[in-house]
Scaffold this motif. Structure first.
Motif, mmCIF file in Angstrom:
data_model
loop_
_atom_site.group_PDB
_atom_site.id
_atom_site.type_symbol
_atom_site.label_atom_id
_atom_site.label_comp_id
_atom_site.label_asym_id
_atom_site.label_seq_id
_atom_site.Cartn_x
_atom_site.Cartn_y
_atom_site.Cartn_z
ATOM 1 N N GLY A 107 78.593 -95.371 -18.377
ATOM 2 C CA GLY A 107 79.479 -96.606 -18.185
ATOM 3 C C GLY A 107 78.315 -98.259 -18.538
ATOM 4 N N HIS A 108 77.300 -97.598 -18.997
ATOM 5 C CA HIS A 108 76.693 -98.533 -19.490
ATOM 6 C C HIS A 108 76.556 -98.805 -21.343
ATOM 7 N N ILE A 109 76.135 -100.019 -21.895
ATOM 8 C CA ILE A 109 76.141 -100.183 -23.170
ATOM 9 C C ILE A 109 75.326 -99.813 -23.914
ATOM 10 N N LYS A 110 74.461 -99.595 -25.274
ATOM 11 C CA LYS A 110 74.162 -99.918 -25.766
ATOM 12 C C LYS A 110 74.907 -100.342 -27.035
ATOM 13 N N PHE A 130 76.570 -84.189 -19.945
ATOM 14 C CA PHE A 130 75.202 -85.072 -20.289
ATOM 15 C C PHE A 130 75.169 -84.610 -21.325
ATOM 16 N N GLU A 131 74.669 -83.340 -21.677
ATOM 17 C CA GLU A 131 73.592 -83.178 -22.670
ATOM 18 C C GLU A 131 73.913 -83.503 -24.439
ATOM 19 N N VAL A 148 78.240 -99.414 -27.682
ATOM 20 C CA VAL A 148 78.395 -97.751 -27.650
ATOM 21 C C VAL A 148 78.417 -97.787 -26.227
ATOM 22 N N ARG A 149 80.093 -97.343 -25.646
ATOM 23 C CA ARG A 149 79.592 -96.849 -23.661
ATOM 24 C C ARG A 149 79.221 -95.791 -24.405
ATOM 25 N N VAL A 150 77.773 -95.670 -23.048
ATOM 26 C CA VAL A 150 77.581 -94.616 -22.367
ATOM 27 C C VAL A 150 76.691 -93.695 -21.469
ATOM 28 N N ARG A 151 76.419 -93.281 -21.100
ATOM 29 C CA ARG A 151 76.528 -92.180 -19.976
ATOM 30 C C ARG A 151 76.987 -93.238 -18.352
#
Length: 219
Positions: free
Chosen positions: A70-73, A46-47, A65-68
């Motif tokens: 399961g969201h998408i940036k 998470f860091e 880009v998949r991020v923490r």
């Protein structure tokens, strides 16, 4: 070999495991008193941080880009258009990005035409000029061409434009920019996070402030 036993980590020659991975944690930072912190644990997922997008002006190229969670940036690598608001008129238009002219943090981002939040850029004035002509019936920053064909308007539409013209007012500095076909604007979004370079047209004291900064940089 026991399944829980750690596997040896093979790194390229001269590359230390301590510099691998970008982190936003603070265990590697000193205390407020100046003392060194002892690393009591490893880095955590998470860091983590990621390399900067360094979005440039060019044919649109955006990566997901998949991020923490399961969201998408949306990671914009190249952008050539954006939506910009003319605040005093209350309208937003999509227009072309031309070039970066000022960045308070780093001149290198100006030289490389890198788009980041609050970059001062030049945008194409054409969409705003066309809207002004349609809404007020007035040409802005352009000599009137009497030979050009005009759209046929009803008596009601013409009367409405005449009423609007009583309120039509553009500051001189902004009108000068319309004559060049380029407007100064600030990026308000984060291209590397949202995949868009959106912002607003500079006006008033803000336009005066950044105009001075740009002139000073050119000297």
């Amino acid at each position: 070999q026991h399944p829980r036993e750690e596997q040896p980590l093979f790194l390229p020659q001269g590359l230390s495991s301590s510099i691998m991975g970008i982190t936003r944690g603070k265990l590697h930072k000193r205390r407020a008193t100046g003392g060194r912190r002892k690393a009591l644990r490893m880095k955590r997922k998470f860091e983590l941080g990621r390399p900067a997008a360094m979005t440039r002006i060019g044919a649109t190229r955006i990566h997901d880009v998949r991020v923490r969670g399961g969201h998408i940036k949306k990671r914009a690598l190249r952008l050539d258009t954006g939506c910009f608001t003319w605040t005093s008129e209350g309208i937003t238009k999509k227009t072309r990005l031309l070039n970066v002219v000022y960045n308070a943090s780093n001149n290198e981002l100006v030289r490389t035409n890198t788009l980041v939040k609050n970059s001062i850029i030049q945008i194409d004035a054409t969409p705003f000029r066309q809207w002004y002509k349609e809404f007020y019936g007035l040409e802005v920053g352009k000599k009137r061409d009497h030979g050009a064909a005009e759209a046929v308007k009803t008596a009601e539409e013409k009367a409405l434009q005449v009423e609007r013209q009583k309120l039509a007012k553009i500051e001189p500095a902004l009108e000068e920019q319309f004559q060049t076909g380029r407007l100064l604007a600030a990026i308000a979004s984060r291209p590397g996070q949202t995949g868009a370079a959106d912002g607003y047209v500079l006006e008033g004291p803000e336009l005066e402030f950044y105009s001075k900064k740009i002139m000073k940089r050119k000297k």
